[in-house]
Design an enzyme around this catalytic site. Structure first.
Site, PDB file in Angstrom:
ATOM      1  N   HIS A   1       0.818  -1.308  -0.106  1.00  0.00           N
ATOM      2  CA  HIS A   1      -0.069   0.019   0.075  1.00  0.00           C
ATOM      3  C   HIS A   1       0.974   1.148   0.010  1.00  0.00           C
ATOM      4  O   HIS A   1       1.767   1.288   0.810  1.00  0.00           O
ATOM      5  CB  HIS A   1      -0.807   0.073   1.321  1.00  0.00           C
ATOM      6  CG  HIS A   1      -2.241  -0.193   0.978  1.00  0.00           C
ATOM      7  ND1 HIS A   1      -2.929  -0.549   1.965  1.00  0.00           N
ATOM      8  CD2 HIS A   1      -3.104   0.092  -0.036  1.00  0.00           C
ATOM      9  CE1 HIS A   1      -4.425  -0.767   1.453  1.00  0.00           C
ATOM     10  NE2 HIS A   1      -4.372  -0.289   0.297  1.00  0.00           N
TER      11      HIS A   1
ATOM     12  N   ASP B   1       0.758   4.010   1.253  1.00  0.00           N
ATOM     13  CA  ASP B   1       1.051   4.823   2.518  1.00  0.00           C
ATOM     14  C   ASP B   1       2.345   4.447   3.287  1.00  0.00           C
ATOM     15  O   ASP B   1       3.020   4.783   4.011  1.00  0.00           O
ATOM     16  CB  ASP B   1      -0.224   5.016   3.474  1.00  0.00           C
ATOM     17  CG  ASP B   1      -0.882   3.895   3.813  1.00  0.00           C
ATOM     18  OD1 ASP B   1      -1.059   3.014   3.011  1.00  0.00           O
ATOM     19  OD2 ASP B   1      -1.377   3.561   4.962  1.00  0.00           O
ATOM     20  N   HIS B   2       2.662   3.002   2.992  1.00  0.00           N
ATOM     21  CA  HIS B   2       3.782   2.187   3.657  1.00  0.00           C
ATOM     22  C   HIS B   2       4.798   2.180   2.871  1.00  0.00           C
ATOM     23  O   HIS B   2       6.041   1.769   3.359  1.00  0.00           O
ATOM     24  CB  HIS B   2       3.226   0.735   4.154  1.00  0.00           C
ATOM     25  CG  HIS B   2       1.923   0.744   4.879  1.00  0.00           C
ATOM     26  ND1 HIS B   2       2.263   0.355   6.208  1.00  0.00           N
ATOM     27  CD2 HIS B   2       0.798   1.199   4.938  1.00  0.00           C
ATOM     28  CE1 HIS B   2       0.952   0.455   6.972  1.00  0.00           C
ATOM     29  NE2 HIS B   2       0.011   1.042   6.011  1.00  0.00           N
TER      30      HIS B   2
ATOM     31  N   HIS C   1      -5.161  -8.525   4.967  1.00  0.00           N
ATOM     32  CA  HIS C   1      -5.728  -7.351   4.651  1.00  0.00           C
ATOM     33  C   HIS C   1      -6.154  -7.112   3.568  1.00  0.00           C
ATOM     34  O   HIS C   1      -5.851  -6.635   2.519  1.00  0.00           O
ATOM     35  CB  HIS C   1      -3.979  -6.499   4.709  1.00  0.00           C
ATOM     36  CG  HIS C   1      -4.192  -4.799   4.548  1.00  0.00           C
ATOM     37  ND1 HIS C   1      -5.360  -4.308   5.238  1.00  0.00           N
ATOM     38  CD2 HIS C   1      -3.277  -4.214   3.965  1.00  0.00           C
ATOM     39  CE1 HIS C   1      -5.060  -3.163   4.841  1.00  0.00           C
ATOM     40  NE2 HIS C   1      -4.041  -2.930   4.131  1.00  0.00           N
TER      41      HIS C   1
ATOM     42  N   ASP D   1      -0.876  -3.722   8.511  1.00  0.00           N
ATOM     43  CA  ASP D   1      -2.217  -3.496   8.289  1.00  0.00           C
ATOM     44  C   ASP D   1      -2.990  -4.615   8.253  1.00  0.00           C
ATOM     45  O   ASP D   1      -2.501  -5.566   7.371  1.00  0.00           O
ATOM     46  CB  ASP D   1      -2.339  -2.669   6.969  1.00  0.00           C
ATOM     47  CG  ASP D   1      -2.237  -1.156   7.128  1.00  0.00           C
ATOM     48  OD1 ASP D   1      -1.662  -0.882   8.254  1.00  0.00           O
ATOM     49  OD2 ASP D   1      -2.527  -0.469   6.153  1.00  0.00           O
TER      50      ASP D   1
ATOM     51  N   HIS E   1      -1.341   3.716  13.605  1.00  0.00           N
ATOM     52  CA  HIS E   1      -1.844   3.755  12.236  1.00  0.00           C
ATOM     53  C   HIS E   1      -3.533   3.694  12.541  1.00  0.00           C
ATOM     54  O   HIS E   1      -4.093   3.084  12.311  1.00  0.00           O
ATOM     55  CB  HIS E   1      -1.644   2.628  11.665  1.00  0.00           C
ATOM     56  CG  HIS E   1      -1.855   2.482  10.174  1.00  0.00           C
ATOM     57  ND1 HIS E   1      -3.197   2.228   9.726  1.00  0.00           N
ATOM     58  CD2 HIS E   1      -1.350   2.567   9.123  1.00  0.00           C
ATOM     59  CE1 HIS E   1      -3.367   2.074   8.374  1.00  0.00           C
ATOM     60  NE2 HIS E   1      -2.216   2.318   8.151  1.00  0.00           N
TER      61      HIS E   1
HETATM   62 ZN   LIG Z   1      -2.630  -1.022   3.941  1.00  0.00          ZN
HETATM   63 ZN   LIG Z   2      -1.965   1.513   6.075  1.00  0.00          ZN
END
Ligand SMILES: [Zn+2]
Ligand SMILES: [Zn+2]
Length: 286
Positions: free
Chosen positions: A74, A76-77, A162, A185, A253
């Site tokens: 993802h 954001d990571h 996830h 996540d 998070h």
């Molecule tokens: Zn994620």
């Molecule tokens: Zn995330």
């Protein structure tokens, strides 16, 4: 005697929350990134946006970490990955960045290096005279449970669930001083619960159950279904922690949806966990 004392001091383990944020660009919560520091080795978990500045703020190495572990791909990571790759090189890194993660990590790092090829050429061939090839990454797509096992530190991959991702991982870090588990996540994960049994610290993602509702936007009807498939609520974290019994639970998070700290902590209690629970903030150390 002095040698022994130095050895003990060198094996101390510190967890540093570098970035506790989510995709929302919150100036007070950098993108997902967590460091575990053991002596002079820094192990980094995820490379969210802001990761290099947070490493600098925490006075951790800006010229390369011992190893990077990506939980999943993802954005954001992983948006801080180009920063980590190139800035650590410009700050003196000479050896390949060892990076573990799910399938697709190698293609991602290859594409990043391709995207910045003009920068690489200027820095290597121009007057900057950077170490040739110092930007390189040794990307290792996860195929075994034990990823790292050296000088008293083991890092284990925990497959988590996830949503639609075919591969996502939490990690269990075992050091001479501590056992730390980071969830990445995930929706409630039995594998993660098993890995977190008796851990000193469990760092877990969370959202407030009581705030879950459809969002007023196109596609917003499926928001609650998305959250349940991809993430873990405060009550669910409480249930998981009550079974795993970590000595400390750090909420990280946080997809807040206007939920307050008090609501989240009450949700964890409602799930059955009465142990020490804190809300994680950037640059805190444990
Ligand atoms: Zn994620
Ligand atoms: Zn995330």
């Amino acid at each position: 005697m002095l040698h022994l004392l130095l050895q003990i001091a060198a094996s101390g383990t510190t967890l540093v929350l570098l970035g506790t944020g989510t995709p929302r660009p919150d100036p007070d919560a950098s993108g997902p990134a967590t460091a575990v520091v053991v002596g002079n080795r820094t192990f980094l978990f995820d490379a969210g946006p802001g990761v290099m500045r947070q490493l600098a703020a925490a006075k951790l190495p800006i010229n390369g970490v011992a190893a990077l572990f990506i939980t999943h791909l993802h954005s954001d990571h992983t948006l801080g990955l180009p920063d980590l790759i190139f800035t650590s090189w410009v700050m003196g890194r000479q050896t390949p960045l060892v990076a573990f993660g799910p399938r697709g990590l190698r293609a991602m790092t290859d594409h990043i290096i391709e995207a910045w090829k003009e920068d690489i050429a200027i820095r290597e061939d121009g007057l900057e005279k950077e170490v040739p090839g110092g930007y390189r990454v040794s990307a290792r797509e996860i195929s075994t449970r034990v990823l790292y096992d050296s000088a008293g530190v083991r890092v284990l991959a925990i497959p988590v669930e996830h949503g639609d991702w075919t591969e996502a991982y939490g990690y269990r870090i075992e050091t001479p001083g501590k056992v730390i588990v980071v969830s990445g996540d995930t929706r409630p994960s039995a594998a993660l619960e098993a890995a977190a049994r008796g851990a000193d610290i469990l760092v877990h993602e969370v959202y407030p159950e009581g705030r879950l509702a459809p969002e007023p936007r196109p596609g917003g009807q499926s928001w609650p279904a998305y959250m349940r498939a991809f993430h873990t609520s405060d009550v669910e974290v409480g249930r998981l922690a009550a079974a795993a019994k970590p000595k400390l639970l750090i909420l990280n998070h946080i997809v807040r949806m206007q939920g307050t700290d008090e609501e989240l902590l009450a949700g964890v209690k409602r799930g059955g966990f009465t142990g020490r629970t804190v809300i994680g903030h950037d640059l805190e150390r444990y």
